[in-house]
Design a protein around this motif. Structure first.
Motif, PDB file in Angstrom:
ATOM      1  N   VAL A  91      -4.083  35.734  -1.231  1.00 41.26           N
ATOM      2  CA  VAL A  91      -5.007  34.905  -0.455  1.00 41.26           C
ATOM      3  C   VAL A  91      -4.421  33.505  -0.357  1.00 41.26           C
ATOM      4  N   VAL A  92      -4.352  33.001   0.873  1.00 42.23           N
ATOM      5  CA  VAL A  92      -3.813  31.671   1.141  1.00 42.23           C
ATOM      6  C   VAL A  92      -4.942  30.786   1.655  1.00 42.23           C
ATOM      7  N   LEU A  93      -5.095  29.611   1.063  1.00 35.69           N
ATOM      8  CA  LEU A  93      -6.016  28.610   1.595  1.00 35.69           C
ATOM      9  C   LEU A  93      -5.245  27.800   2.633  1.00 35.69           C
ATOM     10  N   TRP A  94      -5.770  27.731   3.860  1.00 38.38           N
ATOM     11  CA  TRP A  94      -5.068  27.071   4.953  1.00 38.38           C
ATOM     12  C   TRP A  94      -5.923  25.949   5.529  1.00 38.38           C
ATOM     13  N   ALA A 125     -13.062  30.062  15.397  1.00 40.50           N
ATOM     14  CA  ALA A 125     -12.443  29.189  14.396  1.00 40.50           C
ATOM     15  C   ALA A 125     -11.500  30.005  13.514  1.00 40.50           C
ATOM     16  N   ALA A 126     -11.889  31.236  13.157  1.00 37.39           N
ATOM     17  CA  ALA A 126     -11.014  32.111  12.367  1.00 37.39           C
ATOM     18  C   ALA A 126      -9.728  32.410  13.126  1.00 37.39           C
ATOM     19  N   VAL A 127      -9.836  32.613  14.433  1.00 36.65           N
ATOM     20  CA  VAL A 127      -8.644  32.845  15.265  1.00 36.65           C
ATOM     21  C   VAL A 127      -7.729  31.629  15.208  1.00 36.65           C
ATOM     22  N   MET A 128      -8.294  30.436  15.348  1.00 36.90           N
ATOM     23  CA  MET A 128      -7.483  29.218  15.361  1.00 36.90           C
ATOM     24  C   MET A 128      -6.823  28.975  13.998  1.00 36.90           C
ATOM     25  N   ILE A 129      -7.546  29.247  12.919  1.00 29.77           N
ATOM     26  CA  ILE A 129      -6.982  29.100  11.577  1.00 29.77           C
ATOM     27  C   ILE A 129      -5.818  30.066  11.395  1.00 29.77           C
ATOM     28  N   LEU A 130      -6.051  31.329  11.725  1.00 27.33           N
ATOM     29  CA  LEU A 130      -5.015  32.342  11.549  1.00 27.33           C
ATOM     30  C   LEU A 130      -3.820  32.071  12.456  1.00 27.33           C
ATOM     31  N   GLN A 131      -4.065  31.690  13.712  1.00 26.41           N
ATOM     32  CA  GLN A 131      -2.948  31.422  14.623  1.00 26.41           C
ATOM     33  C   GLN A 131      -2.111  30.250  14.127  1.00 26.41           C
ATOM     34  N   SER A 132      -2.755  29.223  13.600  1.00 25.26           N
ATOM     35  CA  SER A 132      -2.028  28.084  13.032  1.00 25.26           C
ATOM     36  C   SER A 132      -1.133  28.542  11.880  1.00 25.26           C
TER      37      SER A 132
END
Length: 140
Positions: A91-94, A125-132
């Motif tokens: 698990v990565v905190l981003w 928001a989950a998409v944007m976090i993961l894409q980043s």
């Protein structure tokens, strides 16, 4: 290798998943949660992890604009630790600063109604976090 992206809110959990090559993020769903009672939708998360053969999880980490960690950040750290222990996956905190605002702006620009935005904002928001996170991995 697929990666799951999560955006933890107080009432919902936005979920996104990467493609098999780890290039793009797609929104899957928004899971209703009850943070007050420690109910984070882990049964549904387990189904999604198995369905998509997820090997890593990225959790949006809400830091304050000055980089400090406030109450939401502390709650997210506890959640991420529970996810790690429950699913035995990395698990990565981003850093997710401004991801929800960016998702909101994108939905407004696409002329999505306020009611519909409320239903999909955490997923976006989950998409944007993961894409980043995926973009960062490809730059390394």
């Amino acid at each position: 290798m697929r990666i799951l992206g999560l955006d933890l809110g107080t009432k919902t959990l936005g979920v996104a998943v990467s493609d098999e090559l780890g290039w793009t993020a797609q929104g899957i769903e928004t899971i209703r949660i009850d943070e007050e009672h420690g109910e984070y939708g882990f049964d549904r998360l387990r189904q999604l992890i198995e369905q998509y053969a997820v090997e890593e999880i990225v959790v949006g980490f809400p830091k304050n604009m000055n980089g400090t960690i406030g109450p939401r950040g502390e709650a997210t750290k506890r959640f991420a630790e529970q996810v790690k222990q429950t699913f035995s996956l990395p698990v990565v905190l981003w850093d997710e600063r401004l991801s929800t605002m960016a998702a909101e702006r994108m939905l407004i620009a696409a002329d999505v109604s306020r009611k519909k935005r409320k239903q999909v904002i955490d997923k976006m928001a989950a998409v944007m976090i993961l894409q980043s996170y995926l973009d960062h991995k490809q730059l390394r």
